[in-house]
Write an enzyme that holds these catalytic residues in place. Structure first.
Site, PDB file in Angstrom:
ATOM      1  N   TYR A  22       0.797  -1.235   0.000  1.00  0.00           N
ATOM      2  CA  TYR A  22       0.000   0.000   0.000  1.00  0.00           C
ATOM      3  C   TYR A  22       0.828   1.284   0.000  1.00  0.00           C
ATOM      4  O   TYR A  22       0.273   2.376  -0.068  1.00  0.00           O
ATOM      5  CB  TYR A  22      -0.946  -0.007   1.211  1.00  0.00           C
ATOM      6  CG  TYR A  22      -1.946  -1.151   1.147  1.00  0.00           C
ATOM      7  CD1 TYR A  22      -2.879  -1.217   0.126  1.00  0.00           C
ATOM      8  CD2 TYR A  22      -1.938  -2.166   2.101  1.00  0.00           C
ATOM      9  CE1 TYR A  22      -3.783  -2.266   0.043  1.00  0.00           C
ATOM     10  CE2 TYR A  22      -2.835  -3.222   2.034  1.00  0.00           C
ATOM     11  CZ  TYR A  22      -3.753  -3.267   1.005  1.00  0.00           C
ATOM     12  OH  TYR A  22      -4.647  -4.306   0.925  1.00  0.00           O
ATOM     13  N   HIS A  99      -8.509   2.153  -5.711  1.00  0.00           N
ATOM     14  CA  HIS A  99      -7.715   1.237  -4.888  1.00  0.00           C
ATOM     15  C   HIS A  99      -6.249   1.586  -5.038  1.00  0.00           C
ATOM     16  O   HIS A  99      -5.781   1.854  -6.153  1.00  0.00           O
ATOM     17  CB  HIS A  99      -7.935  -0.215  -5.332  1.00  0.00           C
ATOM     18  CG  HIS A  99      -9.357  -0.640  -5.232  1.00  0.00           C
ATOM     19  ND1 HIS A  99      -9.941  -0.994  -4.040  1.00  0.00           N
ATOM     20  CD2 HIS A  99     -10.328  -0.718  -6.168  1.00  0.00           C
ATOM     21  CE1 HIS A  99     -11.211  -1.290  -4.252  1.00  0.00           C
ATOM     22  NE2 HIS A  99     -11.474  -1.130  -5.537  1.00  0.00           N
TER      23      HIS A  99
END
Ligand code: DQA
Length: 144
Positions: A22, A99
């Site tokens: 991430y 995302h």
């Protein structure tokens, strides 16, 4: 123009949560970048995060009363939540799904999104820049 940036479960952990997937940018930094980009694009930005499905549904329903559009990262609920899909369907404003990670390069259960079909569009895999690309696209669509 007013835009809601909505983050789902576990995204409050960004920065320390699996940074190899991430990235190392914290949620507060993403919110700051989006607020600045919004100023540049002529949009007022409000940022919200919830770890709860109902909290996200409340935020979407509320956005209907004040926002022109939503940039939404539903986190893990992307792959499971009929209720979030119904909430997006129920509001008349455009929602862009974003995302950080490329969900197609990950486990198969992440390849399915229950919400994509009711969203205006989707950005996946560009780290925090997915939010930037989503916001730019959303503002352009609303202006048009
Ligand atoms: C995510 C991808 C989801 O599969 C995952 O459950 C998340 C984050 C992303 O931004 O890459 O929590 O939405």
């Amino acid at each position: 123009m007013k835009i809601l940036i909505l983050h789902g479960p576990n995204l409050n952990m960004l920065g320390t949560r699996e940074p190899e997937i991430y990235g190392s940018t914290a949620l507060a930094d993403i919110d700051h970048k989006m607020t600045e980009l919004g100023e540049h694009l002529g949009a007022e930005i409000k940022c919200l995060q919830s770890n709860h499905e109902g909290g996200l549904i409340d935020a979407l329903q509320d956005a209907r009363t004040w926002a022109d559009g939503v940039v939404f990262n539903p986190g893990g609920y992307t792959h499971t939540s009929v209720a979030l899909r119904d909430a997006i369907s129920a509001i008349a404003i455009p929602v862009v799904e974003v995302h950080l990670s490329n969900v197609y390069a990950r486990e198969e259960f992440r390849h399915t999104s229950l919400i994509s079909a009711v969203c205006k569009g989707r950005v996946t895999g560009f780290g925090w820049r997915s939010y930037e690309l989503g916001l730019r696209g959303l503002v352009d669509i609303i202006k048009a």
